[in-house]
Scaffold this motif. Structure first.
Motif, PDB file in Angstrom:
ATOM      1  N   LEU A  59      -2.501  15.302   5.939  1.00  0.00           N
ATOM      2  CA  LEU A  59      -2.530  13.942   6.447  1.00  0.00           C
ATOM      3  C   LEU A  59      -1.922  12.968   5.440  1.00  0.00           C
ATOM      4  CD1 LEU A  59      -3.297  12.197   8.839  1.00  0.00           C
ATOM      5  CD2 LEU A  59      -5.522  11.808   7.769  1.00  0.00           C
ATOM      6  N   PHE A  60      -2.116  13.234   4.164  1.00  0.00           N
ATOM      7  CA  PHE A  60      -1.454  12.416   3.137  1.00  0.00           C
ATOM      8  C   PHE A  60       0.053  12.491   3.340  1.00  0.00           C
ATOM      9  CE2 PHE A  60       0.834  11.793  -0.783  1.00  0.00           C
ATOM     10  CZ  PHE A  60       0.178  10.740  -1.414  1.00  0.00           C
ATOM     11  N   ARG A  61       0.551  13.703   3.544  1.00  0.00           N
ATOM     12  CA  ARG A  61       1.987  13.878   3.750  1.00  0.00           C
ATOM     13  C   ARG A  61       2.466  13.073   4.958  1.00  0.00           C
ATOM     14  NH1 ARG A  61       5.091  19.283   6.012  1.00  0.00           N
ATOM     15  NH2 ARG A  61       7.221  18.559   5.604  1.00  0.00           N
ATOM     16  N   SER A  62       1.742  13.160   6.047  1.00  0.00           N
ATOM     17  CA  SER A  62       2.147  12.453   7.261  1.00  0.00           C
ATOM     18  C   SER A  62       2.142  10.944   7.065  1.00  0.00           C
ATOM     19  CB  SER A  62       1.215  12.830   8.417  1.00  0.00           C
ATOM     20  OG  SER A  62       1.274  14.205   8.686  1.00  0.00           O
ATOM     21  N   LEU A  63       1.095  10.428   6.434  1.00  0.00           N
ATOM     22  CA  LEU A  63       1.007   8.989   6.175  1.00  0.00           C
ATOM     23  C   LEU A  63       2.129   8.540   5.240  1.00  0.00           C
ATOM     24  CD1 LEU A  63      -0.440   6.257   6.323  1.00  0.00           C
ATOM     25  CD2 LEU A  63      -1.944   7.060   4.467  1.00  0.00           C
ATOM     26  N   PHE A  64       2.416   9.330   4.226  1.00  0.00           N
ATOM     27  CA  PHE A  64       3.469   9.002   3.264  1.00  0.00           C
ATOM     28  C   PHE A  64       4.835   8.991   3.941  1.00  0.00           C
ATOM     29  CE2 PHE A  64       6.179  10.557  -0.438  1.00  0.00           C
ATOM     30  CZ  PHE A  64       6.310   9.289  -0.986  1.00  0.00           C
ATOM     31  N   LEU A  65       5.115  10.000   4.740  1.00  0.00           N
ATOM     32  CA  LEU A  65       6.415  10.072   5.414  1.00  0.00           C
ATOM     33  C   LEU A  65       6.579   8.943   6.427  1.00  0.00           C
ATOM     34  CD1 LEU A  65       6.877  13.932   5.997  1.00  0.00           C
ATOM     35  CD2 LEU A  65       7.633  12.514   4.077  1.00  0.00           C
ATOM     36  N   ASN A 122       0.787  -2.119   1.580  1.00  0.00           N
ATOM     37  CA  ASN A 122      -0.605  -2.571   1.623  1.00  0.00           C
ATOM     38  C   ASN A 122      -1.375  -1.890   2.747  1.00  0.00           C
ATOM     39  OD1 ASN A 122      -2.724  -4.546   0.713  1.00  0.00           O
ATOM     40  ND2 ASN A 122      -2.525  -5.203   2.847  1.00  0.00           N
ATOM     41  N   GLU A 123      -0.784  -1.839   3.959  1.00  0.00           N
ATOM     42  CA  GLU A 123      -1.470  -1.227   5.099  1.00  0.00           C
ATOM     43  C   GLU A 123      -1.596   0.287   4.926  1.00  0.00           C
ATOM     44  OE1 GLU A 123      -2.801  -3.103   7.881  1.00  0.00           O
ATOM     45  OE2 GLU A 123      -2.514  -4.478   6.194  1.00  0.00           O
ATOM     46  N   SER A 124      -0.604   0.902   4.327  1.00  0.00           N
ATOM     47  CA  SER A 124      -0.663   2.346   4.077  1.00  0.00           C
ATOM     48  C   SER A 124      -1.795   2.685   3.105  1.00  0.00           C
ATOM     49  CB  SER A 124       0.684   2.829   3.524  1.00  0.00           C
ATOM     50  OG  SER A 124       0.678   4.223   3.337  1.00  0.00           O
ATOM     51  N   VAL A 125      -1.893   1.924   2.027  1.00  0.00           N
ATOM     52  CA  VAL A 125      -2.966   2.145   1.043  1.00  0.00           C
ATOM     53  C   VAL A 125      -4.326   1.844   1.670  1.00  0.00           C
ATOM     54  CG1 VAL A 125      -3.927   1.366  -1.163  1.00  0.00           C
ATOM     55  CG2 VAL A 125      -1.461   1.725  -0.923  1.00  0.00           C
ATOM     56  N   LYS A 126      -4.362   0.863   2.570  1.00  0.00           N
ATOM     57  CA  LYS A 126      -5.604   0.542   3.257  1.00  0.00           C
ATOM     58  C   LYS A 126      -6.092   1.732   4.095  1.00  0.00           C
ATOM     59  CE  LYS A 126      -5.839  -3.600   4.887  1.00  0.00           C
ATOM     60  NZ  LYS A 126      -5.641  -4.775   5.789  1.00  0.00           N
ATOM     61  N   VAL A 127      -5.139   2.427   4.736  1.00  0.00           N
ATOM     62  CA  VAL A 127      -5.508   3.632   5.486  1.00  0.00           C
ATOM     63  C   VAL A 127      -6.115   4.672   4.542  1.00  0.00           C
ATOM     64  CG1 VAL A 127      -4.626   5.593   6.816  1.00  0.00           C
ATOM     65  CG2 VAL A 127      -3.746   3.293   7.264  1.00  0.00           C
ATOM     66  N   ALA A 128      -5.439   4.926   3.430  1.00  0.00           N
ATOM     67  CA  ALA A 128      -5.925   5.928   2.475  1.00  0.00           C
ATOM     68  C   ALA A 128      -7.313   5.568   1.957  1.00  0.00           C
ATOM     69  CB  ALA A 128      -4.941   6.059   1.317  1.00  0.00           C
ATOM     70  N   ASN A 129      -7.542   4.298   1.722  1.00  0.00           N
ATOM     71  CA  ASN A 129      -8.831   3.856   1.184  1.00  0.00           C
ATOM     72  C   ASN A 129      -9.955   3.966   2.209  1.00  0.00           C
ATOM     73  OD1 ASN A 129     -10.298   2.686  -1.063  1.00  0.00           O
ATOM     74  ND2 ASN A 129     -10.478   0.838   0.207  1.00  0.00           N
ATOM     75  N   SER A 130      -9.590   4.043   3.495  1.00  0.00           N
ATOM     76  CA  SER A 130     -10.594   4.079   4.559  1.00  0.00           C
ATOM     77  C   SER A 130     -10.993   5.492   4.978  1.00  0.00           C
ATOM     78  CB  SER A 130     -10.067   3.328   5.793  1.00  0.00           C
ATOM     79  OG  SER A 130      -9.772   1.993   5.474  1.00  0.00           O
ATOM     80  N   SER A 162       3.910   6.166  -5.425  1.00  0.00           N
ATOM     81  CA  SER A 162       5.073   6.858  -4.869  1.00  0.00           C
ATOM     82  C   SER A 162       5.886   5.941  -3.963  1.00  0.00           C
ATOM     83  CB  SER A 162       4.617   8.096  -4.089  1.00  0.00           C
ATOM     84  OG  SER A 162       3.922   8.990  -4.932  1.00  0.00           O
ATOM     85  N   LEU A 163       5.207   5.138  -3.157  1.00  0.00           N
ATOM     86  CA  LEU A 163       5.920   4.195  -2.297  1.00  0.00           C
ATOM     87  C   LEU A 163       6.650   3.139  -3.124  1.00  0.00           C
ATOM     88  CD1 LEU A 163       3.293   3.681   0.570  1.00  0.00           C
ATOM     89  CD2 LEU A 163       5.420   5.005   0.669  1.00  0.00           C
ATOM     90  N   ARG A 164       6.015   2.689  -4.200  1.00  0.00           N
ATOM     91  CA  ARG A 164       6.665   1.692  -5.058  1.00  0.00           C
ATOM     92  C   ARG A 164       7.809   2.317  -5.852  1.00  0.00           C
ATOM     93  NH1 ARG A 164       4.164  -2.976  -4.636  1.00  0.00           N
ATOM     94  NH2 ARG A 164       2.016  -3.013  -3.835  1.00  0.00           N
ATOM     95  N   SER A 165       7.705   3.588  -6.176  1.00  0.00           N
ATOM     96  CA  SER A 165       8.822   4.277  -6.832  1.00  0.00           C
ATOM     97  C   SER A 165      10.046   4.292  -5.935  1.00  0.00           C
ATOM     98  CB  SER A 165       8.424   5.709  -7.185  1.00  0.00           C
ATOM     99  OG  SER A 165       7.450   5.735  -8.206  1.00  0.00           O
ATOM    100  N   PHE A 166       9.816   4.522  -4.654  1.00  0.00           N
ATOM    101  CA  PHE A 166      10.942   4.481  -3.713  1.00  0.00           C
ATOM    102  C   PHE A 166      11.570   3.095  -3.681  1.00  0.00           C
ATOM    103  CE2 PHE A 166      12.339   3.199   0.541  1.00  0.00           C
ATOM    104  CZ  PHE A 166      13.482   3.990   0.639  1.00  0.00           C
TER     105      PHE A 166
END
Length: 446
Positions: A78-84, A114-122, A136-140
């Motif tokens: 699920l991390f992979r899916s959210l990241f992609l 912000n919304e992606s990290v919010k999902v991970a935190n929830s 990783s998102l900020r590296s991109f």
């Protein structure tokens, strides 16, 4: 069991939509179609989730390349899916994208991260990795142009298909392969077919105009809408004035030249788009056959809504290859065999197909198709018409299949047919369509 997202998010937030879309994307990455997943969603949230998911699938090859460049190992699927998903949104963010005319979801970089990290935190099993996701998102974002240049060296990242699919299209369509692959990256317009037994096109167009629906006519009974709408909320839907159908698929029924009183078989009929079209063209005795009980239920619902169901229609659950299960021995004047296929021609509307299909699937469905044709041919009256139809662009399922059939059946004659229809994009002159194959046959009178 209720969907897990109901316990974590308010449904009207981007984070909730991203979470559910990530779950849908995870289905595809594990080799499963997302149809059942999307069908299980509430009517209110499906459009936004489908928009995000389809966008991610149309750019999944690129995202997979970039993701592997940024993250050595994903902590869970699920991390992979959210990241992609997040990467595909960043590719077209308001700061990264120079192609804002495309029909894609556009948000600011800050909003996406912000919304992606919010999902991970929830989510408990994503929370430990929210830092990795954020970094990783900020590296991109720090090197988006450089990473995107690297991605151009990968054909999978460039065209967003599996490598075998790209090579097959290149081989079979050497002068049009880039056009064919690119077609699927643009959202298909919503196209309708007017039910001429219940209304006429001028009435439907006037009804749409009165309700502010952008629409224009094409072909004999087609209508193309100017933007996306909720199907069930459009005027005339509940009254059965029209059906949703691709312009290419609308070619099938008229090829058979049905007339009043004919005995017609629509094999592999569900969910009934071509079935209803046949019934709109003439007063026929029709058997609608399909092996999928739930899809037959949808066919019945569609015929009821269109006010086309009558005592002259039989809806039968059965295997088209096993004619002993359902055939009464009376020959059909007309047979439509819209056989199972890889669906390689409709990836614009079903972008998960390009990721879940395997090269070996072509031979598997080819054998099924061949068996269906051989069996159904026995039920056709001499002089009758037989339409073989697929929504594929792979020759093994299309023209090669017909050539093999003609070799086996001396009484089969190929009539003038559209043959292979390749997918096209709409322009100011024409309405685009998906990829189909139609071969019209007749049985010789011996």
């Amino acid at each position: 069991m209720e969907p897990i997202y109901k316990f974590h998010f308010k449904r009207d937030t981007l984070s909730s939509q991203m979470y559910i879309s990530s779950c849908a994307l995870d289905e595809v990455l594990n080799g499963r179609s997302i149809n059942f997943f999307l069908d299980s969603l509430d009517h209110a949230i499906r459009p936004s989730v489908q928009s995000l998911t389809f966008h991610a699938l149309r750019h999944l090859g690129w995202a997979d390349f970039v993701g592997n460049h940024l993250v050595k190992s994903y902590p869970n699927s699920l991390f992979r899916s959210l990241f992609l998903l997040s990467l595909t949104l960043l590719k077209f963010s308001s700061t990264c994208s120079k192609n804002l005319d495309l029909q894609v979801p556009v948000y600011t970089d800050f909003t996406i991260v912000n919304e992606s990290v919010k999902v991970a935190n929830s989510i408990s099993f994503l929370r430990p990795y929210k830092g990795l996701l954020n970094a990783s998102l900020r590296s991109f974002l720090r090197d988006a142009s450089g990473i995107s240049m690297l991605a151009k060296k990968s054909s999978k990242a460039t065209w967003n298909y599996q490598e075998w699919w790209i090579e097959k299209i290149k081989t079979n369509y050497p002068t049009r392969w880039t056009e064919i692959l690119s077609c699927a990256d643009i959202q298909a317009p919503l196209t309708l077919r007017v039910n001429i037994k219940n209304s006429n096109r001028d009435n439907v167009l006037n009804l749409f105009n009165d309700n502010g629906v952008e629409a224009k006519a094409f072909s004999s009974s087609g209508i193309v809408l100017g933007r996306s709408y909720s199907i069930k909320d459009l005027p005339g839907f509940q009254q059965g004035m029209w059906s949703v159908q691709d312009p290419g698929a609308q070619l099938a029924a008229p090829l058979l030249c049905v007339k009043d009183g004919m005995k017609v078989l629509d094999a592999c009929a569900a969910p009934g788009g071509k079935t209803s079209h046949l019934l709109e063209l003439a007063e026929i005795d029709l058997m609608a056959l399909d092996s999928n009980k739930s899809r037959l239920g949808r066919l019945q619902e569609n015929l009821d809504r269109l006010n086309l169901y009558s005592k002259n229609i039989k809806i039968i659950e059965g295997d088209a290859k096993q004619i002993g299960q359902w055939w009464d021995g009376k020959l059909f004047d007309i047979i439509l065999a819209d056989v199972p296929c890889t669906s390689s021609g409709i990836v614009r509307k079903h972008p998960d197909i390009r990721w879940i299909k395997k090269n070996d699937d072509i031979e598997t469905v080819r054998l099924i198709q061949s068996g269906i044709m051989d069996s159904l041919w026995k039920t056709l009256v001499p002089g009758g018409r037989f339409l073989y139809s697929t929504c594929s662009i792979f020759p093994e399922e299309c023209i090669y299949q017909i050539l093999l059939f003609l070799e086996k059946h001396n009484d089969a004659l190929l009539l003038d047919s559209p043959g292979q229809i390749l997918p096209t994009i709409s322009n100011v002159l024409t309405v685009g369509h998906d990829g189909f194959f139609f071969a019209l046959l007749t049985k010789a009178k011996i």
